[in-house]
Design an enzyme around this catalytic site. Structure first.
Site, mmCIF file in Angstrom:
data_model
loop_
_atom_site.group_PDB
_atom_site.id
_atom_site.type_symbol
_atom_site.label_atom_id
_atom_site.label_comp_id
_atom_site.label_asym_id
_atom_site.label_seq_id
_atom_site.Cartn_x
_atom_site.Cartn_y
_atom_site.Cartn_z
ATOM 1 N N CYS A 146 0.581 5.091 5.110
ATOM 2 C CA CYS A 146 1.629 4.248 4.683
ATOM 3 C C CYS A 146 2.966 4.318 5.522
ATOM 4 C CB CYS A 146 1.603 4.189 3.095
ATOM 5 S SG CYS A 146 2.919 2.657 2.826
ATOM 6 N N CYS B 252 7.953 6.019 0.128
ATOM 7 C CA CYS B 252 8.441 6.126 -1.412
ATOM 8 C C CYS B 252 8.365 7.566 -1.683
ATOM 9 C CB CYS B 252 7.639 5.123 -2.308
ATOM 10 S SG CYS B 252 7.552 3.301 -1.655
#
Ligand code: SAH
Length: 379
Positions: free
Chosen positions: A120, A124
């Protein structure tokens, strides 16, 4: 001449497109037309691992299908079973990439958490998948195929619900996710009701627009995790590109009910004032709030909020009229959080080449961490 055909992956297309390709093939072979539906049924509705297993079809037809439409598989490389019934799969793709799926049984419900990308790009601060970076988008087959593999192993395990909460950001891989949604929902595909299929996103605006155009009642979950833009920026770099307020506006335009996901991080987003801000946002959208305890595995330097504080936070939301659920952690004894299993496998591969050769399962066993993840149960 059929010998000159390039083999076509029917599993990478919507059932309607697969049927059209099969119908053309049937015609070119001068076979009876009713064979088309019999063949398409074996893709998703009553899947076979191999055309040879579709014994209702003549042997010569099965051989022709195997030559022109070979059935792709996702190779299972690690399976972990939790004492609470949660099962985590690590699938190895044709090019060596690995992706994760988690099957979470709860009463009569079986929720499968699937991946949409290998790795990804979003980084985050609390997520294990982010630490491995972006590898590549998955194809529609590699996404919907995660469900197919579970059914091939045991038809009784067929998921009743599917959530795009595994590795990756689904709305950064819209074309493949779009096709996969059709395969999942179409009665000629997996036939899972749209209300039982949830796409989870950090709030990729162009993808949200595309998703909103779909007429089906698919569900949208927004990974909010912070009630103000500066707080969100501190843990989610995507806030720079797609700011909280714009994400909320896009969610307002979405005609269906949305859910906010909110991972509770000690001292970062768990104060009473945070609950009050969050309640305002949720009220504005009529959103449900799903509170998730932080899994510390993917989050160096971040601490989970303690249980009494989580309860007080949820209560504060409820007092303000917000529907809030606290997810009970599932798969605590396995690596059931987003990206966790693949990260662990690779760590152990580096540490112990022998374990990797023998399938990494032993390496996993010794690297077990406490993992809350794609929890589905209410407090
Ligand atoms: N990219 C999409 C879907 C994948 S992540 C999204 O962000 O929504 C699915 C959910 O798991 C997200 O809400 C994500 O924030 C959450 N998650 C990731 N790491 C976690 C962790 N360490 N603890 C708890 N939840 C986590």
């Amino acid at each position: 001449m059929s010998d000159a055909r390039t083999p076509l992956n029917l599993l990478d297309r919507t059932p309607a497109a697969a049927r059209a390709a099969v119908a053309a093939w049937i015609a070119s072979q001068e076979l009876p037309r009713y064979r088309a539906d019999q063949i398409v049924r074996r893709l998703w509705t009553a899947p076979v691992a191999d055309w040879a297993d579709a014994t209702e079809l003549p042997a010569a037809l099965r051989a022709g299908l195997a030559r022109d439409f070979p059935l792709a598989r996702l190779a299972e490389s690690v399976v972990q079973r939790s004492a609470d019934g949660t099962v985590k799969y690590l699938f190895r793709l044709a090019d060596g990439e690995a992706i994760e799926s988690v099957l979470i049984p709860s009463g009569t419900r079986r929720t499968l958490c699937i991946s949409s990308q290998a790795g990804c790009a979003l980084k985050c601060a609390f997520c294990a998948t982010g630490t491995m970076g972006f590898r590549r988008n998955l194809s529609a087959f590699e996404i919907a195929g995660q469900v197919r593999e579970i059914i091939l192993r045991d038809p009784a395990d067929k998921p009743t619900n599917v959530v795009f909460m595994g590795m990756g950001e689904p709305l950064l891989n819209w074309p493949a996710v779009d096709t996969a949604l059709t395969i999942l929902n179409d009665p000629a595909g997996l036939g899972i009701g749209a209300r039982r299929i949830t796409v989870s996103t950090v709030g990729i605006l162009p993808g949200m627009t595309e998703f909103a155009r779909r007429p089906e009642q698919f569900r949208l979950a927004i990974s909010l995790h912070a009630p103000t833009s500066p707080q969100r920026l501190a843990i989610m770099p995507v806030e720079k590109k797609y700011a909280l307020d714009d994400v909320l506006k896009a969610a307002e335009a979405f005609r269906k009910r949305v859910t906010f996901e909110y991972v509770m991080i000690g001292g970062v987003n768990d104060a009473d004032t945070d609950a009050d801000h969050l309640a305002k946002l949720a009220r504005r959208l009529g959103a449900l709030v799903n509170i998730l305890p932080l899994h510390p595995g993917g989050a160096p330097g971040l601490a989970p909020t303690r249980a009494p504080r989580i309860r007080a936070f949820a209560e504060r939301l409820r007092h303000q009229g917000i529907e809030a659920t606290v997810r009970r952690s599932r798969g605590l004894d396995i690596n059931a959080a987003c990206g966790q299993l693949r990260v662990e496998v690779e760590k152990n591969r580096r540490r112990d080449a022998t374990a990797a050769r023998t399938g990494a399962a032993e390496a996993i066993a010794e690297a077990i961490e406490v993992v809350p993840a794609h929890e589905v149960e209410v407090e």
